[in-house]
Design a protein around this motif. Structure first.
Motif, PDB file in Angstrom:
ATOM      1  N   PHE A 105      48.659   2.846 -19.600  1.00 46.17           N
ATOM      2  CA  PHE A 105      49.490   2.829 -18.416  1.00 46.17           C
ATOM      3  C   PHE A 105      50.295   1.540 -18.323  1.00 46.17           C
ATOM      4  N   ASP A 106      49.742   0.412 -18.781  1.00 45.55           N
ATOM      5  CA  ASP A 106      50.506  -0.836 -18.815  1.00 45.55           C
ATOM      6  C   ASP A 106      51.732  -0.685 -19.697  1.00 45.55           C
ATOM      7  N   PHE A 107      51.599   0.100 -20.735  1.00 48.87           N
ATOM      8  CA  PHE A 107      52.705   0.332 -21.662  1.00 48.87           C
ATOM      9  C   PHE A 107      53.910   0.922 -20.944  1.00 48.87           C
ATOM     10  N   LEU A 108      53.669   1.711 -19.908  1.00 53.67           N
ATOM     11  CA  LEU A 108      54.764   2.371 -19.205  1.00 53.67           C
ATOM     12  C   LEU A 108      55.552   1.446 -18.290  1.00 53.67           C
ATOM     13  N   GLN A 109      54.981   0.323 -17.918  1.00 54.26           N
ATOM     14  CA  GLN A 109      55.687  -0.677 -17.098  1.00 54.26           C
ATOM     15  C   GLN A 109      56.172  -0.103 -15.750  1.00 54.26           C
ATOM     16  N   LEU A 110      55.309   0.649 -15.103  1.00 51.68           N
ATOM     17  CA  LEU A 110      55.645   1.226 -13.797  1.00 51.68           C
ATOM     18  C   LEU A 110      55.024   0.459 -12.634  1.00 51.68           C
ATOM     19  N   ALA A 111      54.120  -0.452 -12.925  1.00 50.40           N
ATOM     20  CA  ALA A 111      53.381  -1.156 -11.870  1.00 50.40           C
ATOM     21  C   ALA A 111      54.311  -1.884 -10.918  1.00 50.40           C
ATOM     22  N   GLY A 112      54.055  -1.684  -9.612  1.00 50.18           N
ATOM     23  CA  GLY A 112      54.818  -2.375  -8.581  1.00 50.18           C
ATOM     24  C   GLY A 112      56.169  -1.756  -8.272  1.00 50.18           C
ATOM     25  N   LYS A 113      56.555  -0.719  -8.996  1.00 51.83           N
ATOM     26  CA  LYS A 113      57.851  -0.079  -8.775  1.00 51.83           C
ATOM     27  C   LYS A 113      57.681   1.139  -7.863  1.00 51.83           C
ATOM     28  N   THR A 114      58.765   1.497  -7.183  1.00 54.39           N
ATOM     29  CA  THR A 114      58.714   2.585  -6.212  1.00 54.39           C
ATOM     30  C   THR A 114      59.507   3.788  -6.700  1.00 54.39           C
ATOM     31  N   PHE A 115      58.899   4.959  -6.531  1.00 52.42           N
ATOM     32  CA  PHE A 115      59.510   6.208  -6.980  1.00 52.42           C
ATOM     33  C   PHE A 115      59.511   7.233  -5.845  1.00 52.42           C
ATOM     34  N   LEU A 116      60.591   7.976  -5.763  1.00 56.03           N
ATOM     35  CA  LEU A 116      60.712   9.051  -4.777  1.00 56.03           C
ATOM     36  C   LEU A 116      60.349  10.357  -5.470  1.00 56.03           C
ATOM     37  N   VAL A 117      59.399  11.098  -4.910  1.00 60.17           N
ATOM     38  CA  VAL A 117      58.961  12.353  -5.519  1.00 60.17           C
ATOM     39  C   VAL A 117      59.167  13.489  -4.526  1.00 60.17           C
ATOM     40  N   LEU A 118      60.019  14.424  -4.885  1.00 60.73           N
ATOM     41  CA  LEU A 118      60.308  15.578  -4.043  1.00 60.73           C
ATOM     42  C   LEU A 118      59.704  16.835  -4.650  1.00 60.73           C
ATOM     43  N   GLY A 119      59.037  17.623  -3.835  1.00 61.00           N
ATOM     44  CA  GLY A 119      58.591  18.925  -4.288  1.00 61.00           C
ATOM     45  C   GLY A 119      57.103  19.173  -4.274  1.00 61.00           C
ATOM     46  N   VAL A 120      56.313  18.274  -3.683  1.00 58.35           N
ATOM     47  CA  VAL A 120      54.871  18.532  -3.612  1.00 58.35           C
ATOM     48  C   VAL A 120      54.599  19.602  -2.552  1.00 58.35           C
ATOM     49  N   ALA A 121      53.955  20.673  -2.967  1.00 58.64           N
ATOM     50  CA  ALA A 121      53.567  21.730  -2.036  1.00 58.64           C
ATOM     51  C   ALA A 121      52.057  21.812  -1.902  1.00 58.64           C
ATOM     52  N   ASN A 122      51.363  21.537  -3.016  1.00 54.58           N
ATOM     53  CA  ASN A 122      49.901  21.598  -3.031  1.00 54.58           C
ATOM     54  C   ASN A 122      49.390  20.882  -4.278  1.00 54.58           C
ATOM     55  N   ARG A 123      48.102  20.973  -4.506  1.00 54.45           N
ATOM     56  CA  ARG A 123      47.465  20.261  -5.617  1.00 54.45           C
ATOM     57  C   ARG A 123      47.951  20.736  -6.981  1.00 54.45           C
ATOM     58  N   LYS A 124      48.437  21.971  -7.057  1.00 60.12           N
ATOM     59  CA  LYS A 124      48.867  22.525  -8.339  1.00 60.12           C
ATOM     60  C   LYS A 124      50.337  22.227  -8.654  1.00 60.12           C
TER      61      LYS A 124
END
Length: 277
Positions: free
Chosen positions: A7-26
């Motif tokens: 996960f460190d490889f992805l360099q996403l720590a501390g950054k903010t992302f907008l996620v649209l489309g969550v309806a449920n766990r699936k």
């Protein structure tokens, strides 16, 4: 290699992302959001209504959840205004939104009504461009935008109704968004073109389950694509590690498209009553 190192490889720590489309766990969007959070990123969730926020309250407990129905321009503008007021800079956005109205079930494509088609285009395809335009000042200079497509828009799958041409429009817009945004930024636009998935939304499509079971027979490994496999590809595309990839549709179908003529499948069809006609 440990998960933390990965996960460190992805360099996403501390950054903010907008996620649209969550309806449920699936939901694919939820799987992507979980991976962002596991990588140390922050997620702002966007759902389409108060009732959806209520239904996902337990799932998204203590998360930042905003409301925006992309069919309404004022709600998109309000979302942009909220993010500006909160001085939020987005490292990326996940667009996992699709809608089609089948009031009489799946019908032949030529019977698609203008209202059905245009509404589906608006929500499922144009909303990506509309959101990106409204949020362009919220994106970091090198932000990454990822949408969810389908593994092929050229296969006339009857169980998918009229959505394939609409997904084709969605994927085509990636090149044009990349070009127009390049005039003032380095924002990237990509799609994860997923094979058949077992989600709550797909379960409601007439005939989809049979297509899903068929896909498992055609896929070389003998099992269908999992939502987490699509999410992992999307999370990579959101990361700086994919900085050289833009205006692309990455197919995640576990090799289904190379194996339609598998000998066992061909034999099963030709030996069936259908194949003997």
């Amino acid at each position: 290699m440990s998960d933390a190192t990965t996960f460190d490889f992805l360099q996403l720590a501390g950054k903010t992302f907008l996620v649209l489309g969550v309806a449920n766990r699936k939901s694919v969007a939820y799987a992507i959001a979980k991976m962002i959070e596991q990588a140390g990123g922050n997620v702002i969730y966007v759902v389409r209504s108060e009732s959806r926020r209520d239904s996902t309250a337990k799932l998204l407990n203590d998360r930042d959840v905003r409301i925006c129905d992309v069919e309404f321009q004022d709600q998109i503008a309000d979302l942009a205004a909220q993010l500006e007021a909160d001085n939020i800079e987005l490292a990326g956005m996940v667009h996992s939104i699709a809608f089609a109205d089948y009031p009489d079930g799946i019908r032949p494509f030529h019977e698609t009504t203008k209202q059905q088609f245009l509404q589906a285009v608006d929500i499922s395809a144009f909303s990506l461009t509309n959101l990106c335009n409204a949020l362009k000042d919220r994106f970091a200079n090198d932000a990454s935008v990822v949408t969810i497509g389908i593994s092929t828009t050229r296969m006339a799958s009857e169980s998918y109704g009229f959505m394939a041409p609409i997904k084709a429009a969605l994927e085509s817009s990636l090149a044009f968004l990349t070009k127009s945004f390049s005039r003032f930024s380095q924002v990237r636009f990509n799609s994860v073109s997923a094979g058949l998935l077992k989600t709550s939304a797909s379960a409601g499509i007439p005939g989809y389950v049979d297509s899903y079971l068929y896909a498992e027979q055609v896929i070389p490994r003998g099992k269908a694509v999992h939502t987490d496999e699509v999410a992992a590809t999307a999370t990579f595309l959101l990361s700086p590690r994919s900085s050289g990839i833009t205006a692309q549709s990455i197919v995640v179908d576990a090799g289904m498209s190379i194996n339609y003529f598998d000998a066992a499948v061909v034999s099963a069809v030709t030996n069936s009553e259908f194949g003997s006609r």
